[in-house]
Enzyme design. Structure first.
Site, short mmCIF file in Angstrom:
data_model
loop_
_atom_site.label_atom_id
_atom_site.label_comp_id
_atom_site.label_asym_id
_atom_site.label_seq_id
_atom_site.Cartn_x
_atom_site.Cartn_y
_atom_site.Cartn_z
N ARG A 45 -8.78 0.97 -8.66
CA ARG A 45 -8.46 -0.44 -8.54
C ARG A 45 -9.75 -1.23 -8.40
O ARG A 45 -10.57 -0.93 -7.53
CB ARG A 45 -7.57 -0.67 -7.32
CG ARG A 45 -6.78 -1.93 -7.43
CD ARG A 45 -5.52 -1.87 -6.61
NE ARG A 45 -5.70 -1.17 -5.35
CZ ARG A 45 -5.26 -1.63 -4.21
NH1 ARG A 45 -4.64 -2.78 -4.16
NH2 ARG A 45 -5.43 -0.96 -3.11
N THR A 105 -10.82 -7.84 -8.73
CA THR A 105 -9.68 -8.42 -9.47
C THR A 105 -8.36 -7.81 -9.02
O THR A 105 -7.29 -8.33 -9.35
CB THR A 105 -9.83 -8.13 -10.98
OG1 THR A 105 -9.78 -6.70 -11.16
CG2 THR A 105 -11.14 -8.66 -11.52
N ASP A 162 -5.31 3.72 3.78
CA ASP A 162 -5.63 4.22 2.44
C ASP A 162 -5.11 5.64 2.31
O ASP A 162 -5.65 6.57 2.92
CB ASP A 162 -7.14 4.17 2.21
CG ASP A 162 -7.48 4.46 0.76
OD1 ASP A 162 -7.10 5.56 0.26
OD2 ASP A 162 -8.10 3.61 0.11
N ASP A 164 -7.69 8.35 1.08
CA ASP A 164 -8.66 8.73 2.12
C ASP A 164 -8.02 9.60 3.18
O ASP A 164 -8.63 10.56 3.66
CB ASP A 164 -9.24 7.48 2.79
CG ASP A 164 -10.33 6.83 1.94
OD1 ASP A 164 -10.80 7.50 0.98
OD2 ASP A 164 -10.69 5.68 2.22
N1 URA Z 1 -3.22 2.06 -1.62
C1 URA Z 1 -3.27 2.64 -0.40
O1 URA Z 1 -3.75 3.77 -0.27
N2 URA Z 1 -2.80 1.96 0.67
C2 URA Z 1 -2.27 0.74 0.55
O2 URA Z 1 -1.84 0.18 1.56
C3 URA Z 1 -2.21 0.14 -0.73
C4 URA Z 1 -2.69 0.84 -1.80
#
Ligand code: URA
Length: 212
Positions: A107, A111, A203, A206
């Site tokens: 991502r 943007t 995340d 992660d």
């Molecule tokens: N991706 C993630 O890992 N967590 C989010 O909250 C949104 C996208």
């Protein structure tokens, strides 16, 4: 379970309990990975409700009779890299003969748009059912693009499975792909300005891979 034709939100107590553990920032990477697998397995139960069955003759210790077995289900699971990989163990435990493709997007943090960097699907995809996996349906951009890509391979049908969704993600995905059934563990309140789900679980990539 909330069921709006093609959108299934599993309000199941087992899933909610495991989601609460996933949300806790003190949950270890090991536990987090295991929980993602477990929730994915539970979600398979609902998302695979329409799998074809066929009859086989089986001898029980008492008599011989015909019983249901999974037919030739032509399933391809496609995790979106990298967090989608965390869902593979769960689906493969339930459907070990399925095949696996991979789609890589990242991502763009400015943007918030998805950028493709890798794609590898089985050569034969026509007549197959593709299930795209991504634990977080946030803005919906990655899921929409991933599904656009798999649809170019003319599969018989496409489903999307995620652990957590935002209302915006569900809205965007169901608008872009009204034919795709969406299965999610829960739908949270909102997105923040960085495209993270609130309250969410942080995340997912992660936390699965221990890279924060
Ligand atoms: N991706 C993630 O890992 N967590 C989010 O909250 C949104 C996208």
């Amino acid at each position: 379970m909330t069921s709006n034709k093609k959108i299934m939100i599993m309000n199941h107590p087992l899933i909610q309990h495991k989601l609460t553990l996933l949300r806790n920032k003190n949950t270890s990477y090991k536990e987090f990975r295991e929980l993602i697998s477990e929730v994915t397995m539970l979600m398979c139960y609902e998302s695979m409700r329409d799998l074809a069955l066929e009859k086989v003759e089986i001898e029980t210790p008492l008599e011989t009779s015909m019983f249901n077995t999974l037919g030739e289900n032509r399933l391809i699971f496609v995790p979106i890299l990298r967090a989608g990989l965390g869902m593979i163990e769960g689906v493969m435990k339930m459907l070990p003969t399925a095949r696996i493709g991979h789609l890589g997007f990242y991502r763009d943090h400015k943007t918030l748009q998805p950028v493709e960097y890798y794609s590898k699907l089985p050569s034969q995809t026509e007549n197959e059912e593709i299930v795209v996996l991504d634990p977080m349906l946030a803005t919906g951009g990655t899921a929409i693009d991933g599904i656009n890509m798999v649809k170019r391979r003319n599969p018989r049908s496409v489903k999307f499975m995620c652990i957590l969704a935002s209302p915006q993600g569900i809205e965007a995905l169901s608008k872009a792909h009204p034919d795709v059934s969406i299965y999610c563990g829960a739908c949270d309140r909102d997105l923040n300005e960085h495209g993270y789900i609130l309250p969410g679980l942080g995340d997912a990539g992660d936390r699965i891979f221990g890279t924060d």
